[in-house]
Scaffold this active site. Structure first.
Site, PDB file in Angstrom:
ATOM      1  N   GLU A 156     -74.314  -1.353 -22.517  1.00 45.25           N
ATOM      2  CA  GLU A 156     -75.469  -0.603 -22.026  1.00 45.25           C
ATOM      3  C   GLU A 156     -75.184   0.891 -21.904  1.00 45.25           C
ATOM      4  OE1 GLU A 156     -77.791  -0.513 -17.801  1.00 45.25           O
ATOM      5  OE2 GLU A 156     -77.403  -2.479 -18.690  1.00 45.25           O
ATOM      6  N   ASP A 157     -73.961   1.248 -21.481  1.00 44.98           N
ATOM      7  CA  ASP A 157     -73.674   2.641 -21.121  1.00 44.98           C
ATOM      8  C   ASP A 157     -72.658   3.336 -22.019  1.00 44.98           C
ATOM      9  OD1 ASP A 157     -75.413   2.466 -18.997  1.00 44.98           O
ATOM     10  OD2 ASP A 157     -73.874   1.874 -17.561  1.00 44.98           O
TER      11      ASP A 157
END
Length: 745
Positions: A126-127
C-alpha cells in the site's frame, strides 16, 4: 496504515490534543517505539541473524510456538524495514515501528508465523514500491493473500466509495481466511493507540468506524483482548466526559483500604483447596466501558462491581466440579448462572458464569473455564492458529472440530451472501453497520434436523431467505413448533420452523415483508425484486421508496371522504395471511353501503355509514365523525382512522348501538387451494345462520386463495361462532374481520 505515513521532507500536521491514556489490562510496560525505531534503522543484521528490532516479537512468538521457524520473520522484517525506510509516522516515529507494533500485538495473542509474516508486510504494497507478486515470490501464496486482503483501495480510483469498498474487499478475503481480519484488528488497535496526533474531527471519524464496524467484528471473531481495548479507546475519544468520570471511579475504588474481590478470591481458593480441585483463581478488573455500563445499570458502585473472579482449571469436568463446590460452600445467586460450555456462543466463547453473594450483600461474578477456553476467550480465532492446517492435539482435545472451526462462521457466511446483492457502496456500508449491530444470535431447527443461525429478533421471513435465498419469494406460510404461524412471527432460540413453499413459478414477495425482515439478506432480496418489478412508468427510486411502505395509505381526510361517498374510487385494502394490508383491491359489493339503522346518532337527519376499513358490529365500542356531505362515519375505537381524524380536527359525534342486534359484517378467509373448498366454506356459514350478501373469491396465487364475504347475521352474538366454524373448515388457516389499517402504517 497509509494515512499514518508521511514524507520526512514534508512537515506533518499539527498534533491535536492527546487521547486520554487508557490503562492496558496487561501489566507489561509498553515498548518505547522511538527506541524500537532506532534499533530498526541502526541495527545491522547479518543474513542469518535475527535483527534486534524484532526481538520482542520473537520472544512473544516463542512463548506460544517454541518450535516455530523464525526465518520468514527475519526476511519479512528486512523487506519491510528497507521498503519503509525514510517514511515517518505522524507521531514522529520511523514508520517501521507501526508494523512491528501490530506484529507484536498478534504475537502476544498467539498468532502463528504466517500471520506474523504478513503483519510485518501489511503496509508494504500500500505504501511502498513492493508489489504483491514480489511478496508472493518471496513468502508464498498464503502471505500474499493476507497482505492483499488488508491492502486498502485507492481513493483516486474509488473516490468516496474507497472506504466501504475496502471493507467489502476485506470481508470477502476474511471469508476465505479469517486471519485477514485478525491483522486488520491489530492494525486498527495500534492506530487507535496513537490517534492523539490527529485532528479531533479525524479522531472522531475513525473512532466511529471502529465502534460501528471493527469492534463488532472483533466480538464476532472472539478476540476479546483487542475488542475491550478498542472499546476503551473509542470511549475516551467519543465520550471524554463519561470516560473521565469512569476513570475517577476506578481510581477512587483502587485507593480504598479493603478489597472485597481479593477477600472473596481467598475464600474461594480455600474452598477449592479443601475439595482437592487444582484451580487458579484470578481477579479480572473490568475495563473502562464495562465499569461505565455497570454504573449506568446499578447506580452507585460497590467494590465487587469493579471486577470479576476468573477460575482456571485443566479439564472440562473440573469446571462443573468448581461450580458445585462454590454453590455448596458459598451463597450462590442462581439467577446469574449461564452454561456457555454446553452451548458455546457463536464466537467460540466457552465458560461457566455464576455469582456468589457476600455477607454484606455484595455480589461477585465468577467465570469458570479451562486454560484452553481462556486462551480462545481472549484471542478468539487468533488462538486457533492456522485454521487450514490439521488441528493440533491440544485443539483436538479442546472440543469437536465443528465447534472450533473458524474458517466460515455462520454470521460471516450470511454477510458474504448479502454483500453480493448490495447494489452500491452506500447500501453496503449502511447495511453492514446495521448487520453488525445485531450482536446476539439464535438457532432455529428445520424439520429435517438441520439448523439456521439467525440474529435475535429474526422472523419467519428471515428464516425463509436464510434457507432458500431468492426462492423464498414463493413462501406462503410457516409452521413454528408445529403450529401455523404468520411470516411476521418473531422466532425464539430453539424454535422448529417449517416453511411452506408454493409451486407457482410466478410467485412474488409482498411489499409488507420488508416490515418483518430483519436480516440484510432478506431485505436486499425483497427490495431488489420490488425494484426490478416496478410498475411501468415508475422509476427504480420510486419503487424503492414504495417498498419501504405499505402501498395503500390514505390520509385522514381521504379516508373519511371515501367512507362518506361509498368509496367512489372503487378501492378497498386487501389483507394477507397475517391479517395485514396487502394493497388495493376492487371493492366488494355491500362492503360500505349497507344499512346502519341500528346506530343511534345525536344529530338529527344525519346519514350514518359504517366504516368499511374496520366493519364495526355490535357490541364493538364505536366512535363517530362528521365527514363530507353531513354524513357520520362510524369506526371501531381501535381503528387507526380514529386517531387520524382526531389529528385532522374532524368533528366527533356521539354514536351508540340501538336496540337491534342484527348486523352486517365483512369477513376475510385465507386458505390453501383444494377442491370443493368454496362449497364446504359456504355450507359452514349457512349452518351458522349467516346470510351471504356478497362474496369475492380472488384468483389463487402462491397456492393460497383469499375469500371476502359480507354476511348478514340475525344477532351480532353469533359472529364468534361463525368465525370459529369457518376456521374449522379443512384448508382454512385464518379468518378475520376486515382489519383496520394500523396507525403509522
Amino acid at each position: 496504515m497509509s494515512a499514518e505515513a508521511t514524507n520526512p521532507a514534508t512537515p506533518g500536521p499539527v498534533a491535536g490534543p492527546a487521547t486520554p491514556a487508557v490503562p492496558r489490562r496487561k501489566a507489561r510496560a509498553r515498548l518505547d517505539l522511538r527506541r524500537l525505531g532506532r534499533a530498526a534503522l541502526l541495527g545491522s543484521a547479518s543474513r542469518d541473524r535475527l535483527p534486534d528490532a524484532i526481538g520482542h516479537v520473537v520472544d512473544a512468538h516463542r512463548a506460544h510456538h517454541p518450535d516455530a521457524d523464525l526465518d520468514p520473520l527475519r526476511r519479512a522484517y528486512v523487506l519491510a524495514e528497507s521498503s519503509h525506510r525514510g517514511q515517518m509516522r505522524k507521531s514522529g516515529e520511523p514508520y517501521i515501528t507501526h508494523p512491528l507494533a501490530v506484529t507484536l500485538i498478534l504475537a502476544e495473542l498467539g498468532a502463528e508465523t504466517t500471520t506474523l509474516t504478513a503483519s510485518l508486510l501489511h503496509d508494504t504494497v500500500e505504501d511502498t514500491d513492493v508489489t504483491l507478486d514480489q511478496v508472493g515470490e518471496q513468502f508464498g501464496a498464503e502471505v500474499r493473500f493476507l497482505v492483499d486482503g488488508v491492502t486498502k483501495l485507492e481513493k483516486v480510483d474509488y473516490g468516496a466509495a474507497a472506504e466501504p469498498e475496502t471493507f467489502r474487499k476485506m470481508l470477502v478475503a476474511t471469508g476465505n481466511d479469517v486471519r485477514v481480519m485478525s491483522i486488520k484488528l491489530a492494525d486498527r488497535l495500534h492506530n487507535m493507540r496513537t490517534l492523539g496526533v490527529m485532528r479531533p474531527e479525524k479522531q472522531a471519524r475513525i473512532a466511529k468506524v471502529t465502534r460501528d464496524v471493527l469492534i463488532p467484528l472483533a466480538e464476532r471473531l472472539g478476540v476479546q483482548a483487542l475488542k475491550t481495548e478498542l472499546e476503551d479507546l473509542v470511549f475516551a475519544i467519543l465520550h471524554p466526559e463519561e470516560y473521565e468520570h469512569t476513570r475517577e471511579l476506578i481510581v477512587e475504588n483502587a485507593s480504598r483500604g479493603d478489597d472485597p474481590l481479593a477477600e472473596t478470591a481467598d475464600e474461594m481458593r480455600k474452598v477449592l483447596r479443601e475439595a482437592d480441585i487444582q484451580a487458579e483463581v484470578l481477579i479480572r478488573p473490568r475495563h473502562f466501558v464495562s465499569v461505565h455500563r455497570v454504573s449506568r445499570k446499578r447506580g452507585r458502585l460497590r467494590g465487587t462491581d469493579f471486577g470479576r473472579l476468573l477460575v482456571l482449571v485443566n479439564e472440562d469436568a473440573d469446571c462443573y466440579g468448581v461450580l458445585g463446590e462454590l454453590h455448596t460452600c458459598m451463597t450462590p445467586v442462581v439467577s446469574e448462572f449461564k452454561d456457555f460450555i454446553a452451548v458455546p456462543k457463536f464466537n467460540l466463547y466457552q465458560s461457566l458464569h455464576t455469582a456468589v453473594a457476600r455477607a454484606d450483600g455484595q455480589v461477585t461474578e465468577v467465570l469458570i473455564r479451562t486454560h484452553q477456553m481462556h486462551k480462545v476467550a481472549e484471542a478468539g480465532v487468533v488462538a486457533l492458529g492456522n485454521p487450514y492446517s490439521p488441528p493440533s492435539e491440544e485443539q483436538t482435545a479442546a472440543g469437536d472440530g465443528e465447534r472450533a472451526d473458524p474458517t466460515r462462521p455462520g454470521w460471516l457466511s450470511r454477510l458474504l451472501d448479502w454483500q453480493r446483492a448490495a447494489p452500491d457502496p452506500d447500501t453496503f456500508w449502511s447495511t453492514l453497520r446495521e448487520d453488525l449491530a445485531q450482536d446476539r444470535e439464535i438457532t432455529v431447527f428445520r424439520p429435517d434436523g438441520g439448523t439456521l443461525g439467525l440474529p435475535e429478533g429474526a422472523t419467519c421471513v428471515d428464516a425463509a431467505y436464510a434457507q432458500y435465498g431468492e426462492d423464498a419469494h414463493a413462501c406462503i406460510g410457516a409452521r413454528v413448533n408445529g403450529r401455523l404461524a404468520t411470516l411476521s412471527t418473531v422466532l425464539r432460540d430453539g424454535d422448529t420452523v417449517q416453511l411452506l413453499m408454493g409451486q407457482d413459478p410466478a410467485s412474488e414477495p409482498s411489499r409488507e415483508w420488508l416490515e418483518h425482515a430483519h436480516t440484510p439478506a432478506a431485505r436486499i432480496a425483497i427490495q431488489r425484486w420490488l425494484t426490478t418489478h416496478a410498475p411501468q412508468g415508475e422509476s427504480s427510486a420510486e419503487a424503492g421508496d414504495a417498498a419501504g411502505t405499505v402501498p395503500f395509505r390514505a390520509t385522514a381526510d381521504a379516508s373519511a371522504d371515501q367512507d362518506a361517498a361509498g368509496n367512489e374510487a372503487g378501492l378497498r385494502p386487501a389483507f394477507d395471511a397475517a391479517g395485514n394490508e396487502a394493497g388495493p383491491r376492487p371493492a366488494f359489493e355491500g362492503a360500505v353501503s349497507r344499512a346502519a339503522a341500528n346506530v343511534l346518532v345525536d344529530r338529527p337527519d344525519a346519514t350514518v355509514r359504517l366504516a368499511g376499513c374496520c366493519t364495526p358490529v355490535p357490541p364493538d365500542e364505536v366512535a363517530g365523525f362528521s365527514v363530507r356531505g353531513g354524513v357520520v362515519t362510524v369506526h371501531r375505537v381501535e381503528c387507526a382512522a380514529v386517531a387520524r381524524m382526531k389529528d385532522a380536527g374532524r368533528s366527533e359525534v356521539d354514536v351508540r348501538w340501538g336496540e337491534t342486534t342484527e348486523c352486517r359484517v365483512t369477513l376475510v378467509a385465507e386458505s390453501f387451494v383444494r377442491p370443493h373448498l368454496l362449497a364446504d366454506l359456504t355450507e359452514a356459514m349457512a349452518t351458522e345462520g349467516a346470510e351471504i350478501v356478497s362474496a369475492t373469491v380472488e384468483p389463487p396465487t402462491q397456492q393460497r386463495v383469499r375469500h371476502t364475504y359480507t354476511v348478514q347475521l340475525p344477532d351480532a352474538a353469533q359472529l364468534p361462532g361463525l368465525m370459529r366454524a369457518m376456521r374449522n373448515v379443512a384448508g382454512v388457516y385464518d379468518v378475520s374481520r376486515a382489519q383496520p389499517m394500523t396507525q403509522g402504517a
